[in-house]
Design a protein around this motif. Structure first.
Motif, PDB file in Angstrom:
ATOM      1  N   ASN A 712      -3.298 -14.672  -8.072  1.00 17.86           N
ATOM      2  CA  ASN A 712      -3.799 -14.368  -9.405  1.00 17.86           C
ATOM      3  C   ASN A 712      -3.744 -12.857  -9.583  1.00 17.86           C
ATOM      4  OD1 ASN A 712      -4.965 -17.145 -10.323  1.00 17.86           O
ATOM      5  ND2 ASN A 712      -5.759 -16.864  -8.253  1.00 17.86           N
ATOM      6  N   ASN A 713      -4.175 -12.389 -10.714  1.00 22.49           N
ATOM      7  CA  ASN A 713      -4.052 -10.964 -10.994  1.00 22.49           C
ATOM      8  C   ASN A 713      -5.251 -10.513 -11.817  1.00 22.49           C
ATOM      9  OD1 ASN A 713      -2.653  -8.542 -10.727  1.00 22.49           O
ATOM     10  ND2 ASN A 713      -1.648  -8.788 -12.708  1.00 22.49           N
ATOM     11  N   PHE A 714      -6.435 -10.556 -11.193  1.00 24.45           N
ATOM     12  CA  PHE A 714      -7.666 -10.271 -11.904  1.00 24.45           C
ATOM     13  C   PHE A 714      -7.835  -8.776 -12.141  1.00 24.45           C
ATOM     14  CE2 PHE A 714      -8.949 -14.154  -9.365  1.00 24.45           C
ATOM     15  CZ  PHE A 714      -8.814 -15.015 -10.445  1.00 24.45           C
ATOM     16  N   SER A 715      -8.506  -8.469 -13.231  1.00 31.88           N
ATOM     17  CA  SER A 715      -8.843  -7.079 -13.516  1.00 31.88           C
ATOM     18  C   SER A 715      -9.899  -6.602 -12.528  1.00 31.88           C
ATOM     19  CB  SER A 715      -9.368  -6.940 -14.945  1.00 31.88           C
ATOM     20  OG  SER A 715     -10.614  -7.611 -15.070  1.00 31.88           O
ATOM     21  N   ASP A 716     -10.036  -5.273 -12.424  1.00 35.28           N
ATOM     22  CA  ASP A 716     -10.995  -4.704 -11.487  1.00 35.28           C
ATOM     23  C   ASP A 716     -12.415  -5.149 -11.835  1.00 35.28           C
ATOM     24  OD1 ASP A 716     -11.416  -2.837  -9.237  1.00 35.28           O
ATOM     25  OD2 ASP A 716     -12.589  -1.722 -10.725  1.00 35.28           O
ATOM     26  N   GLU A 717     -12.734  -5.187 -13.123  1.00 30.66           N
ATOM     27  CA  GLU A 717     -14.067  -5.600 -13.533  1.00 30.66           C
ATOM     28  C   GLU A 717     -14.347  -7.048 -13.144  1.00 30.66           C
ATOM     29  OE1 GLU A 717     -11.797  -4.272 -15.431  1.00 30.66           O
ATOM     30  OE2 GLU A 717     -12.588  -2.263 -15.889  1.00 30.66           O
ATOM     31  N   LYS A 718     -13.346  -7.909 -13.299  1.00 30.92           N
ATOM     32  CA  LYS A 718     -13.552  -9.316 -12.995  1.00 30.92           C
ATOM     33  C   LYS A 718     -13.652  -9.542 -11.489  1.00 30.92           C
ATOM     34  CE  LYS A 718     -13.901 -11.364 -15.916  1.00 30.92           C
ATOM     35  NZ  LYS A 718     -15.119 -11.684 -16.687  1.00 30.92           N
ATOM     36  N   VAL A 719     -12.922  -8.754 -10.713  1.00 32.05           N
ATOM     37  CA  VAL A 719     -13.029  -8.844  -9.256  1.00 32.05           C
ATOM     38  C   VAL A 719     -14.446  -8.472  -8.824  1.00 32.05           C
ATOM     39  CG1 VAL A 719     -12.234  -7.897  -7.063  1.00 32.05           C
ATOM     40  CG2 VAL A 719     -10.588  -8.431  -8.857  1.00 32.05           C
ATOM     41  N   GLN A 720     -15.007  -7.452  -9.463  1.00 30.79           N
ATOM     42  CA  GLN A 720     -16.377  -7.053  -9.130  1.00 30.79           C
ATOM     43  C   GLN A 720     -17.368  -8.174  -9.465  1.00 30.79           C
ATOM     44  OE1 GLN A 720     -17.304  -3.083 -10.682  1.00 30.79           O
ATOM     45  NE2 GLN A 720     -15.130  -2.599 -10.571  1.00 30.79           N
ATOM     46  N   ASP A 721     -17.137  -8.862 -10.614  1.00 31.55           N
ATOM     47  CA  ASP A 721     -17.997  -9.999 -10.956  1.00 31.55           C
ATOM     48  C   ASP A 721     -17.909 -11.077  -9.882  1.00 31.55           C
ATOM     49  OD1 ASP A 721     -18.681  -8.710 -13.270  1.00 31.55           O
ATOM     50  OD2 ASP A 721     -17.335  -9.879 -14.564  1.00 31.55           O
ATOM     51  N   LEU A 722     -16.691 -11.327  -9.411  1.00 33.69           N
ATOM     52  CA  LEU A 722     -16.486 -12.351  -8.390  1.00 33.69           C
ATOM     53  C   LEU A 722     -17.185 -11.965  -7.092  1.00 33.69           C
ATOM     54  CD1 LEU A 722     -15.234 -14.888  -7.213  1.00 33.69           C
ATOM     55  CD2 LEU A 722     -13.074 -13.644  -6.958  1.00 33.69           C
ATOM     56  N   LEU A 723     -17.034 -10.714  -6.697  1.00 32.20           N
ATOM     57  CA  LEU A 723     -17.655 -10.254  -5.444  1.00 32.20           C
ATOM     58  C   LEU A 723     -19.181 -10.355  -5.527  1.00 32.20           C
ATOM     59  CD1 LEU A 723     -15.402  -7.147  -4.710  1.00 32.20           C
ATOM     60  CD2 LEU A 723     -15.365  -9.346  -3.530  1.00 32.20           C
TER      61      LEU A 723
END
Length: 988
Positions: A712-723
């Protein structure tokens, strides 16, 4: 006509054609002389006429006198003109007559078109009550029409394919290769410039032939079709012709306004090439057209028996210059070929394309929301969606959905199964297309069932005429069968098939239920026994699914109401025990790799879905709480089935969905199931940021997770939400595809690692595209490296952009080749040095010294237990470095060397490794390609099709040396890239 009437008529003629007379009369003065002599004009007028310079001027002066003289002078003028120039008068009289006729013809055509517009603007549906109708334009969807005969192989391909693959085939048919065409082009010249006056439009039952002929009539009447080609279009319905009695001419059979009879006769006589006849439902004719040629009428008003008159039209004895379109089922094609006059153009309606199906749903429903909901519901079922190429299937589905929308309820249970729709389809065709077969519905179904069962046993979808006639008394009239002619050397052979393999499977299941109870139970028992034997009988699985569908309470009631069948308690007991047995076996073998075992698990869910008996499904699903569907490619249909079955589970302790080719639209279907599971292993590709929000909501909190979201290719903000979300769970293995890595990401990354200490085994951030690395990025990554237990770096053909971030003198843009290193243990080293070394490797073709330098960095890692090294060539210096590493690291137990790209394993290097003094506990694995030619004859690994190269795996352990030849060289054996080689990862 008396003298007064004659004088008045002549005066009207002169007035009417005054412009033409002024232009065309050349002998003006002789006419003026006679008029002067008879006292019809005065001397002064005569002088004015004579003084005019041109004949046109003289005629204008003469007409002044004619107007002032009245009807008598005009009549005398016409008599003199007729004597002097009779051809001119006759020409004007004929022109006038033609003009009158044209006006009459135009008036007749307008009246006829108005009559047709009223007759054909609406249609009655199968379930219409008296007075109910719908507008034709609101329903009609253009079908796919081709003009090329398909080979037997192509026919079988169409019959066997399903879902997306089926509609891809339909897209291929809609091309120049198959001479795809439209209704408006049916009478266009062919590739040789010839125009065929007869067109045969064939197709299976329910594919829209009659709808198409009605649309032709309507569009012509509204001026949208064939406007400049045909003055009149006539529609002959064969079902109505069957009721005709006595002696009838073609004029008697035509559907037209009787007040226009005389003009239509004139058009048929004078302009037959401007007339089109549509003969609809040729296959429904009860009488034969094979009558002696000398008995055929030669004109449209000679009265004969209806069959003789119709035969005269189709055989072109009547109005041979007219155009003809005959619509028929394919089953009656050979009967038509015996009487139709060649040459003809053959076209076939295949039904709807994928776009056509969607358009039909949009046209059917007034509200876009309803059309989309119904269409999406059908798309989830591959078998049902495939059957939607038949317009009648679309109509059945939309009709049932519409009733639900009107009632304000959700989709009814019975419509959610494939079997329920097939039952409705069969009932519709039996009621509306089998009335004249002279057989009971039960007899028809029994014959079709026997044929379907025979085909299933022999795994065939095309049947010869002899086989079909043994079970079906009159196959050419049975609407469920398709007939096709195939060339066989110098002759033709007649073949039959069901509309699609899924209908053959349905009729096979139905055949068991049409038997006596004892025989039916025996047949079902034999079928289930075959299915138990394994994957060699996997073609029988759809039949079992249809049996479960027939056992559905709603479907069974529908069949009983029709007095077709009833599902006995004995058969239901067999099915129930069978599916519970399959489920129990799957529980025992859930960790097995065998694909058939896993697919049987999914098959069991499909059977439960078709059954749709909630109490039993709940009982079956509650017997086990772990589901492992690894390596099973899940379709949308499968996902809907899983959703239905999982909702009946009290609890899902463990759900594994790895390598299932799950995408965003599929995972949306499964979200309710994810909420219920305690441990989830999931791999899904193609998620957008918004999709990730839905996934995180469904996951809730407190789950044991193993997530592969690397593709996938998530944005930095969305990766932070996931983490952050993962800190509320118990993550074990996580891999995330990202666009970039920032300091905020690194902070949350480190927090998750510390929060999940003791649970988290590995976590990776995978950059799939171009990476922008700054000094800060490298520092952030450096901070991550120290506490990790496992590190994976992977590069291939990517561009990394640095800003003097790693070392001085580093180029701002560097294209790297691939190197992957996996380190086990607890390595402690300078991240910047390793990163700098990897960059340096991209700048020089001499891999030897750089691999040696890289390996030397690892000598101090005494706790290192294993290393995987991917190199483009294995040289002696590289081999020596590997041996040195094994000696320096006493805990090292495995070194794997993988030679990739175009490198070869050279014999002198392998010999060096054989005699080397490695650590006795360290195993060395070398994999790659080795040439069997002598060194001086080897050209290198340039051609993957070289047969002199072997794929080998060499293992050196202590004093032992083993060699396995995996496969001899051939093009298909080209080694694939490492699965993670298209990105770089950091794994903790």
């Amino acid at each position: 006509m008396n003298k007064m009437e004659s004088s008045e008529h002549s005066a009207q003629f002169v007035d009417k054609y005054m412009p033409q007379l002024i232009q065309r009369v050349t002998m003006v003065m002789p006419i003026a002389d006679k008029l002067l002599a008879e006292g019809m004009i005065h001397e002064e007028v005569y002088s004015n006429i004579s003084a005019a310079r041109t004949n046109q001027g003289k005629m204008r002066e003469l007409f002044i006198a004619l107007h002032s003289g009245g009807n008598k002078v005009k009549s005398t003028f016409l008599s003199i003109l007729r004597e002097n120039n009779p051809d001119l008068v006759q020409d004007l009289e004929c022109h006038g007559k033609q003009r009158v006729e044209q006006e009459d013809k135009s008036t007749t055509s307008l009246k006829y078109k108005e009559f047709i517009r009223g007759e054909y603007a609406t249609v009655q549906e199968y379930n219409s009550l008296p007075g109910e109708h719908v507008k034709l334009d609101d329903r009609y969807t253009e079908p796919l029409i081709i003009q090329k005969h398909r080979l037997q192989r192509e026919r079988e391909e169409e019959i066997r394919s399903r879902g997306q693959n089926f509609y891809l085939l339909m897209d291929q048919r809609d091309s120049e290769t198959y001479k795809s065409t439209k209704v408006e082009r049916l009478f266009d010249p062919d590739e040789h410039g010839d125009i065929q006056r007869t067109v045969i439009l064939q197709g299976h039952s329910g594919t829209g032939k009659s709808f198409t002929t009605q649309k032709i009539m309507s569009d012509w009447a509204f001026g949208r079709l064939y406007k400049d080609r045909f003055d009149f279009v006539f529609h002959l319905r064969c079902k109505e012709l069957n009721q005709a009695t006595g002696r009838k001419s073609l004029m008697d059979l035509l559907n037209y306004n009787q007040s226009s009879s005389s003009m239509i006769k004139q058009v048929l006589c004078q302009s037959p090439e401007r007339v089109l006849f549509l003969v609809d439902g040729f296959d429904e004719l009860k009488f034969s057209l094979d009558v002696p040629k000398d008995t055929l009428p030669r004109d449209p008003w000679t009265q004969c028996s209806p069959e003789v008159t119709l035969s005269g039209l189709i055989r072109k004895q009547i109005l041979h210059e007219s155009f003809l379109l005959v619509a028929t089922r394919s089953t009656a094609l050979d009967k038509l070929n015996r009487v139709v006059k060649n040459p003809v153009r053959c076209a076939e309606i295949l039904g709807f394309s994928k776009e056509g199906v969607e358009e039909y749903f949009q046209r059917f429903f007034k509200k876009e929301q309803h059309s989309q909901q119904a269409y999406d519901s059908v798309r989830k079922n591959e078998t049902l969606f495939t059957a939607c190429f038949i317009p009648v299937i679309c109509w059945i589905i939309c009709t049932v959905y519409r009733e639900q929308f009107y009632e304000g309820t959700e989709m009814i249970q019975s419509l959610e199964t494939t079997t329920s729709i097939f039952v409705e389809f069969v009932a519709t065709l039996l009621k509306h297309h089998c009335q004249d077969l002279g057989q009971s519905d039960l007899t028809i179904l029994q014959g079709l069932g026997k044929l379907a069962e025979k085909g299933t046993e022999e795994q065939q979808v095309l049947f010869d005429h002899h086989s079909v006639s043994q079970t079906v008394s009159d196959p050419s009239k049975v609407p469920f069968l398709c007939k096709l002619l195939q060339k066989k050397r110098v002759s033709q052979t007649t073949m039959y098939s069901f509309m699609h393999l899924s209908f053959q499977e349905f009729f096979t299941a139905l055949s068991y239920m049409l038997l006596g109870d004892e025989e039916a139970q025996g047949k079902v028992k034999e079928l289930l026994s075959k299915v138990r034997r394994g994957k060699e009988n996997s073609h029988l699985l759809p039949i079992v699914q249809f049996l479960f569908g027939i056992a559905n309470k709603e479907v069974g009631k529908r069949l009983e109401d029709k007095k077709y069948i009833s599902c006995s308690q004995g058969i239901w007991t067999q099915l129930k025990h069978f599916i519970l047995e399959v489920i129990e076996k799957e529980k025992e073998d859930r960790n097995a790799i065998d694909y058939h075992i896993s697919s049987m698990w999914l098959f069991a869910f499909h059977c439960l879905y078709e059954l749709h008996v909630d109490d039993f499904v709940k009982k079956a699903m509650n017997t086990y709480t772990e589901f492992n569907l690894t390596h099973i490619t899940l379709t949308k249909t499968d996902c809907w089935v899983l959703k239905y079955c999982f909702q009946h589970c009290k609890c899902i302790e463990r759900l594994i969905l790895n390598l299932c080719k799950l995408t965003a639209d599929k995972i949306k279907i499964l979200l309710p199931a994810l909420e219920k599971c305690q441990h989830l292993e999931l791999q899904v590709d193609g998620l957008a940021d918004d999709d990730l929000d839905d996934l995180l909501t469904a996951l809730g909190e407190g789950k044991s997770l193993e997530l592969d979201l690397s593709e996938n290719n998530f944005s930095d903000e969305k990766v932070q939400d996931l983490l952050v979300a993962l800190t509320k769970h118990k993550p074990r293995n996580v891999d995330i595809g990202v666009k970039s890595i920032t300091s905020n990401t690194a902070d949350k990354f480190m927090f998750l690692i510390s929060k999940s200490h003791g649970v988290l085994e590995s976590i990776g951030l995978s950059v799939n595209y171009v990476v922008n690395l700054s000094d800060t990025d490298v520092d952030d990554l450096s901070a991550i490296i120290h506490p990790v237990d496992k590190l994976r770096l992977s590069f291939q053909h990517q561009h990394l952009y640095g800003q003097d971030a790693v070392s001085e003198g580093l180029q701002s843009q560097i294209s790297l080749r691939r190197i992957e290193i996996t380190l086990y243990g607890n390595p402690v080293f300078d991240w910047r040095k390793v990163f700098q070394l990897v960059h340096t490797l991209g700048q020089h073709p001499e891999w030897d010294e750089h691999v040696e330098g890289l390996i030397s960095l690892l000598h101090s890692q005494t706790s290192l237990v294993g290393i995987d090294l991917y190199v483009s060539s294995l040289t002696e210096r590289c081999a020596a470095s590997v041996v040195s590493l094994s000696q320096a690291c006493p805990n090292l137990r495995m070194i794997s060397l993988h030679v990739v790209e175009h490198g070869l394993l050279l014999e002198e290097v392998l010999q060096r490794l054989r005699v080397s003094k490695r650590h006795p506990d360290c195993r060395l694995l070398v994999a790659g390609w080795r040439c069997r030619k002598p060194a001086d004859k080897c050209t290198g690994r340039k051609d993957w099709s070289l047969c002199c190269d072997d794929s080998v795996r060499l293992t050196l352990h202590g004093e032992t040396f083993t060699e396995n030849v995996i496969r001899h060289g051939k093009e298909s054996d080209r080694p694939s890239d490492h699965p993670k080689s298209n990105r770089w990862c950091v794994v903790a």
